[in-house]
Design a protein around this motif. Sequence first.
Motif, PDB file in Angstrom:
ATOM      1  N   UNK A 210      32.895  11.761  16.352  1.00 11.13           N
ATOM      2  CA  UNK A 210      32.022  11.429  17.472  1.00 11.13           C
ATOM      3  C   UNK A 210      30.874  12.430  17.577  1.00 11.13           C
ATOM      4  N   UNK A 211      29.719  11.920  18.039  1.00  5.86           N
ATOM      5  CA  UNK A 211      28.524  12.762  18.216  1.00  5.86           C
ATOM      6  C   UNK A 211      27.872  12.401  19.544  1.00  5.86           C
ATOM      7  N   UNK A 212      27.158  13.344  20.159  1.00  4.42           N
ATOM      8  CA  UNK A 212      26.407  13.012  21.374  1.00  4.42           C
ATOM      9  C   UNK A 212      25.352  11.945  21.074  1.00  4.42           C
ATOM     10  N   UNK A 213      24.991  11.177  22.077  1.00  8.17           N
ATOM     11  CA  UNK A 213      24.019  10.103  21.877  1.00  8.17           C
ATOM     12  C   UNK A 213      22.641  10.662  21.512  1.00  8.17           C
ATOM     13  N   UNK A 214      22.421  11.938  21.820  1.00  8.09           N
ATOM     14  CA  UNK A 214      21.151  12.578  21.473  1.00  8.09           C
ATOM     15  C   UNK A 214      21.166  13.210  20.077  1.00  8.09           C
ATOM     16  N   UNK A 215      22.267  13.078  19.356  1.00  7.34           N
ATOM     17  CA  UNK A 215      22.418  13.727  18.054  1.00  7.34           C
ATOM     18  C   UNK A 215      21.408  13.207  17.034  1.00  7.34           C
ATOM     19  N   UNK A 216      20.798  14.153  16.296  1.00  6.98           N
ATOM     20  CA  UNK A 216      19.911  13.775  15.202  1.00  6.98           C
ATOM     21  C   UNK A 216      20.218  14.564  13.933  1.00  6.98           C
ATOM     22  N   UNK A 217      21.024  15.605  14.040  1.00  5.37           N
ATOM     23  CA  UNK A 217      21.410  16.415  12.888  1.00  5.37           C
ATOM     24  C   UNK A 217      22.860  16.072  12.526  1.00  5.37           C
ATOM     25  N   UNK A 218      23.032  15.392  11.386  1.00  8.64           N
ATOM     26  CA  UNK A 218      24.354  14.903  11.008  1.00  8.64           C
ATOM     27  C   UNK A 218      24.971  15.695   9.852  1.00  8.64           C
ATOM     28  N   UNK A 219      24.461  16.888   9.585  1.00 12.73           N
ATOM     29  CA  UNK A 219      24.979  17.647   8.442  1.00 12.73           C
ATOM     30  C   UNK A 219      26.441  18.028   8.621  1.00 12.73           C
ATOM     31  N   UNK A 220      26.833  18.437   9.812  1.00 15.84           N
ATOM     32  CA  UNK A 220      28.224  18.825  10.041  1.00 15.84           C
ATOM     33  C   UNK A 220      29.162  17.633   9.883  1.00 15.84           C
ATOM     34  N   UNK A 221      28.731  16.457  10.370  1.00 17.89           N
ATOM     35  CA  UNK A 221      29.549  15.243  10.228  1.00 17.89           C
ATOM     36  C   UNK A 221      29.686  14.870   8.757  1.00 17.89           C
ATOM     37  N   UNK A 222      28.584  14.954   8.026  1.00 18.16           N
ATOM     38  CA  UNK A 222      28.623  14.608   6.599  1.00 18.16           C
ATOM     39  C   UNK A 222      29.519  15.576   5.832  1.00 18.16           C
ATOM     40  N   UNK A 223      29.506  16.837   6.192  1.00 22.25           N
ATOM     41  CA  UNK A 223      30.398  17.805   5.534  1.00 22.25           C
ATOM     42  C   UNK A 223      31.860  17.390   5.709  1.00 22.25           C
ATOM     43  N   UNK A 224      32.202  16.906   6.895  1.00 18.23           N
ATOM     44  CA  UNK A 224      33.576  16.468   7.153  1.00 18.23           C
ATOM     45  C   UNK A 224      33.902  15.199   6.369  1.00 18.23           C
ATOM     46  N   UNK A 225      32.907  14.312   6.250  1.00 18.79           N
ATOM     47  CA  UNK A 225      33.116  13.081   5.476  1.00 18.79           C
ATOM     48  C   UNK A 225      33.338  13.420   4.009  1.00 18.79           C
ATOM     49  N   UNK A 226      32.539  14.331   3.472  1.00 18.01           N
ATOM     50  CA  UNK A 226      32.689  14.729   2.066  1.00 18.01           C
ATOM     51  C   UNK A 226      34.062  15.344   1.830  1.00 18.01           C
ATOM     52  N   UNK A 227      34.515  16.156   2.773  1.00 14.76           N
ATOM     53  CA  UNK A 227      35.831  16.780   2.654  1.00 14.76           C
ATOM     54  C   UNK A 227      36.946  15.741   2.672  1.00 14.76           C
ATOM     55  N   UNK A 228      36.803  14.715   3.508  1.00 17.73           N
ATOM     56  CA  UNK A 228      37.812  13.657   3.586  1.00 17.73           C
ATOM     57  C   UNK A 228      37.740  12.719   2.390  1.00 17.73           C
ATOM     58  N   UNK A 229      36.523  12.444   1.923  1.00 19.99           N
ATOM     59  CA  UNK A 229      36.264  11.509   0.813  1.00 19.99           C
ATOM     60  C   UNK A 229      36.925  10.148   1.045  1.00 19.99           C
ATOM     61  N   UNK A 230      36.572   9.466   2.120  1.00 21.79           N
ATOM     62  CA  UNK A 230      37.197   8.166   2.405  1.00 21.79           C
ATOM     63  C   UNK A 230      36.678   7.074   1.472  1.00 21.79           C
ATOM     64  N   UNK A 231      37.417   5.991   1.396  1.00 23.21           N
ATOM     65  CA  UNK A 231      36.972   4.849   0.597  1.00 23.21           C
ATOM     66  C   UNK A 231      35.777   4.161   1.261  1.00 23.21           C
ATOM     67  N   UNK A 232      35.772   4.140   2.595  1.00 20.79           N
ATOM     68  CA  UNK A 232      34.698   3.497   3.347  1.00 20.79           C
ATOM     69  C   UNK A 232      34.312   4.379   4.528  1.00 20.79           C
ATOM     70  N   UNK A 233      33.007   4.500   4.765  1.00 23.54           N
ATOM     71  CA  UNK A 233      32.495   5.123   5.979  1.00 23.54           C
ATOM     72  C   UNK A 233      31.826   4.025   6.800  1.00 23.54           C
ATOM     73  N   UNK A 234      32.284   3.829   8.028  1.00 28.12           N
ATOM     74  CA  UNK A 234      31.696   2.842   8.933  1.00 28.12           C
ATOM     75  C   UNK A 234      31.018   3.576  10.085  1.00 28.12           C
ATOM     76  N   UNK A 235      30.335   2.823  10.949  1.00 29.53           N
ATOM     77  CA  UNK A 235      29.658   3.468  12.065  1.00 29.53           C
ATOM     78  C   UNK A 235      29.501   2.508  13.234  1.00 29.53           C
ATOM     79  N   UNK A 236      29.196   3.086  14.390  1.00 22.70           N
ATOM     80  CA  UNK A 236      28.732   2.324  15.558  1.00 22.70           C
ATOM     81  C   UNK A 236      27.759   3.237  16.286  1.00 22.70           C
TER      82      UNK A 236
END
Length: 405
Positions: A210-236
């Motif tokens: 989850x990120x604040x609605x004002x979020x524009x810097x997604x580097x920390x989220x992407x670092x977590x995604x890379x660490x998890x390495x999921x088959x699919x990344x979805x969003x809302x």
Amino acid sequence: MLKEQIAATLLGLARIAAVAAATVSMAQAAQAAEAPYKLGYLVDASGQQSTTLKPTFDAFQLYIAQLNRAGGVNGRQVQIVTRDIQSDTQRSLNAVEQLRSESVSAVLGLGATNTHAPVYAAAQKLGLPVLASNPINIPIVLPPVKPYAFGLGQELSLAGIIGGHFAHRLRPQGKTIACVAFEVPGSILSCNKILEQAKAEGYQRGELYTVPISQRDFRAVVDRIVSLNPDVVADCIGREHLAALLPVLAASAYSGIFLSMDTGIGDKTLIDAVPANSKLQVYSFTRFVTHGDGAGSQASALRTALAAAHMPDDDASYAGGWALGLVVTDALRRCQGACGPDALRAALENVDIDSGGLTGARLTFTPNDHYGPSAWRLYRYDAAGKSLSAVGGWQRIASDGKLTP
């Protein structure tokens, strides 16, 4: 003789008065018949969600302008009274009060999901039907019926079920899925539904970021995604947020599937956010047709109107706004007289129309279902052609969340 003359004079005066009264009555009736239908519209036109929510309103306005040029509905023009609520709850509640005092018959549109529940509650107390438009709706519009709550967009729990189902379709042997959401109830709900549905169809692990609605810097989220390495990344998330997230994800070590929920994102935003050398497999899904897709009378009418207004046909929200116009028109045609709030609410409960190619299902409300069955489509991004193309047919889902062939 004098009495007879007086009687005749009085009779004549009575006849004159009757004719005058009838003339006034006819004039008043004619004036009433020509009075416009007044509908309120809440839109985020200048707030944080304006780029996500305004396209639907723009297309709806195109539809209403064309409708009025053709004579309106039942001989009346349709007047839209707009309030820019900036997705702020208090501004939204104030707007509902103002619109009721201006004698609107319904409230359309709405802002971000944090405003929806308060608006529905306030409008119900005032006896005003609310019809939330594309792209975002919340479960209040689903059965069991709440008398004044209707929805014609992507109800976020159903969108989540569809997203989880599409994730499994794209990677049937996948085990892990992640979803990025705003820190608002509707977005979190939708991501959780994506994760739940993917697990129900065979996935073993789901992670919510989850990120604040004002979020524009997604580097920390992407670092977590890379660490998890999921088959699919979805969003809302919203338009500007996807534009910030996707380039960072594409430049990372992640090379799996990115599945975008088109909550007013638009083709151009997604296409521009994918670098030419991206390793990602990018997909999108939506309730209404996107650029170049859909065949039918209303899809053609929408594209003609967009071209005349010099608006690019790259946004499924335009189709959602045009569909809202169709629903409103059908309901008004069913109304008698001035079509006040209760009459319009009853008319909305009997809407059943062909979408004319705007989506894969009829646009239907009933007294027991104020959302109706819906259909959703999956699109694949083609990096070489910089375009989106449909993958398979329409996936239908009932308002109770059951997927149908």
